[in-house]
Design a protein around this motif. Sequence first.
Motif, PDB file in Angstrom:
ATOM      1  N   ALA A 134      -0.264   7.752   7.156  1.00 43.19           N
ATOM      2  CA  ALA A 134      -1.432   6.930   6.859  1.00 43.19           C
ATOM      3  C   ALA A 134      -1.137   6.094   5.624  1.00 43.19           C
ATOM      4  O   ALA A 134      -0.131   6.319   4.928  1.00 43.19           O
ATOM      5  N   PHE A 135      -2.002   5.148   5.348  1.00 40.65           N
ATOM      6  CA  PHE A 135      -1.828   4.306   4.169  1.00 40.65           C
ATOM      7  C   PHE A 135      -3.070   4.370   3.300  1.00 40.65           C
ATOM      8  O   PHE A 135      -4.191   4.491   3.790  1.00 40.65           O
ATOM      9  N   ALA A 136      -2.830   4.310   1.998  1.00 42.50           N
ATOM     10  CA  ALA A 136      -3.902   4.488   1.019  1.00 42.50           C
ATOM     11  C   ALA A 136      -4.437   3.148   0.538  1.00 42.50           C
ATOM     12  O   ALA A 136      -3.849   2.093   0.790  1.00 42.50           O
ATOM     13  N   ASP A 137      -5.554   3.214  -0.192  1.00 42.31           N
ATOM     14  CA  ASP A 137      -6.147   2.008  -0.761  1.00 42.31           C
ATOM     15  C   ASP A 137      -5.680   1.776  -2.200  1.00 42.31           C
ATOM     16  O   ASP A 137      -6.295   0.988  -2.926  1.00 42.31           O
ATOM     17  N   CYS A 138      -4.597   2.433  -2.612  1.00 41.42           N
ATOM     18  CA  CYS A 138      -3.944   2.115  -3.889  1.00 41.42           C
ATOM     19  C   CYS A 138      -2.610   1.452  -3.564  1.00 41.42           C
ATOM     20  O   CYS A 138      -1.979   1.777  -2.554  1.00 41.42           O
TER      21      CYS A 138
ATOM     22  N   LEU B  28       2.026   1.936  -8.606  1.00 39.24           N
ATOM     23  CA  LEU B  28       2.281   3.232  -7.995  1.00 39.24           C
ATOM     24  C   LEU B  28       3.415   3.947  -8.724  1.00 39.24           C
ATOM     25  O   LEU B  28       4.368   3.301  -9.173  1.00 39.24           O
ATOM     26  N   PRO B  29       3.350   5.269  -8.837  1.00 42.31           N
ATOM     27  CA  PRO B  29       4.465   6.001  -9.449  1.00 42.31           C
ATOM     28  C   PRO B  29       5.723   5.886  -8.598  1.00 42.31           C
ATOM     29  O   PRO B  29       5.645   5.724  -7.373  1.00 42.31           O
ATOM     30  N   VAL B  30       6.888   5.954  -9.250  1.00 39.59           N
ATOM     31  CA  VAL B  30       8.160   5.813  -8.548  1.00 39.59           C
ATOM     32  C   VAL B  30       8.725   7.187  -8.227  1.00 39.59           C
ATOM     33  O   VAL B  30       8.353   8.195  -8.830  1.00 39.59           O
TER      34      VAL B  30
ATOM     35  N   ARG C  20       0.828  -1.212   0.000  1.00 36.82           N
ATOM     36  CA  ARG C  20       0.000   0.000   0.000  1.00 36.82           C
ATOM     37  C   ARG C  20       0.864   1.265   0.000  1.00 36.82           C
ATOM     38  O   ARG C  20       1.930   1.318   0.612  1.00 36.82           O
ATOM     39  N   ALA C  21       0.370   2.282  -0.683  1.00 34.87           N
ATOM     40  CA  ALA C  21       1.053   3.567  -0.723  1.00 34.87           C
ATOM     41  C   ALA C  21       1.035   4.213   0.653  1.00 34.87           C
ATOM     42  O   ALA C  21       0.023   4.186   1.360  1.00 34.87           O
TER      43      ALA C  21
ATOM     44  N   ILE D 140       5.577   8.536  -1.857  1.00 38.61           N
ATOM     45  CA  ILE D 140       4.543   7.692  -1.244  1.00 38.61           C
ATOM     46  C   ILE D 140       5.082   6.296  -0.938  1.00 38.61           C
ATOM     47  O   ILE D 140       4.313   5.354  -0.756  1.00 38.61           O
ATOM     48  N   GLY D 141       6.398   6.173  -0.878  1.00 40.22           N
ATOM     49  CA  GLY D 141       7.014   4.940  -0.396  1.00 40.22           C
ATOM     50  C   GLY D 141       6.777   3.723  -1.253  1.00 40.22           C
ATOM     51  O   GLY D 141       6.737   2.601  -0.717  1.00 40.22           O
ATOM     52  N   GLY D 142       6.614   3.874  -2.560  1.00 37.04           N
ATOM     53  CA  GLY D 142       6.310   2.720  -3.403  1.00 37.04           C
ATOM     54  C   GLY D 142       7.348   1.621  -3.311  1.00 37.04           C
ATOM     55  O   GLY D 142       7.025   0.454  -3.063  1.00 37.04           O
ATOM     56  N   GLY D 143       8.622   1.970  -3.502  1.00 36.53           N
ATOM     57  CA  GLY D 143       9.680   0.965  -3.417  1.00 36.53           C
ATOM     58  C   GLY D 143       9.809   0.390  -2.025  1.00 36.53           C
ATOM     59  O   GLY D 143      10.058  -0.811  -1.849  1.00 36.53           O
ATOM     60  N   SER D 144       9.651   1.235  -1.010  1.00 35.56           N
ATOM     61  CA  SER D 144       9.722   0.760   0.374  1.00 35.56           C
ATOM     62  C   SER D 144       8.562  -0.177   0.687  1.00 35.56           C
ATOM     63  O   SER D 144       8.738  -1.189   1.379  1.00 35.56           O
ATOM     64  N   ALA D 145       7.374   0.147   0.186  1.00 35.38           N
ATOM     65  CA  ALA D 145       6.221  -0.732   0.399  1.00 35.38           C
ATOM     66  C   ALA D 145       6.432  -2.072  -0.286  1.00 35.38           C
ATOM     67  O   ALA D 145       6.051  -3.123   0.246  1.00 35.38           O
TER      68      ALA D 145
END
Length: 293
Positions: free
Chosen positions: A34-38, A95-97, A9-10, A101-106
């Motif tokens: 917080a965390f998103a639903d995408c 998710l965009p890189v 999650r983002a 929004i922590g995409g790689g970390s997520a």
Amino acid sequence: MTLLTDTARAKVNLTLRVLGRRMDGYHDLESLVAFADCADMLTLEPGPQLGLTTTGPGAQDCGDMSDNLVVRAARALADRVPGLTLGQFTLDKRLPVAAGIGGGSADAAAALRLLAGANGLENDDPRVVDVARETGADIPVCLASHACTMTGVGENLSMLTLPELPCVMVNPRVGVATKDVFTALGLGKGEFLSGVGDVMLSPGWPADASFDPWVEAIDAGTNDLEPPALKVEPVIGDVLSALRATDGVRLARMSGSGATCFAIYGSGAEARAAAQTIAKENPNWWVHAGVLS
């Protein structure tokens, strides 16, 4: 063996204060997360060899697979757990890189959860937590994937219960390097933005999960990285202006080090309508209407 799946999650920094820069060069932060639903989706087919393939609309943006955070986290855990079962990962990148929004970390956090499950480990196993901390500053909070306050360099987490916050998230599809934003912030080693008294006097968060008190508390906060990020990539200002011009918006702010920005609305219908307007006017932007929690 059974194919295992997890959701990456983002992460959204609802607030972000930079307290100062330590002598080791790392920055001390205080953030409401917080965390998103995408999300990205990660699957693991357990096996003896480690591998990673990417699919989805963002696959071409993932770069060298050998340096991907999923692979780095898996290798680091294998170094700590003798005989660790690894396997073939498939990352559906949505998710965009380099987006704040922590995409790689997520993704890396999801990999650690999958490997823990495949090897009979708990997510809070000290070896899993150590790998998360050492692989990336945002990976510990993404490992928990739960609303919280995050302090230090990202290692200290205190879980919170947030109401569901209807939101719109927008990224102009321009990558922003975190190091460039911190460079623009310009803190020297040992330099502080906030004194000890400022931290001690910082307001607490609402005790219950009521919507309005939380929105008011978040609105009273800030993101200290927003001004330097605007210098690095001025289009962030266009994104914030677009969000603030929509009907029903309660607040709009940049997440992390950018360029993704978010806005909170009073209802899901208002958020969806705002997203439609922004997407129509800016067809090249990444736009998501959903919920933060």
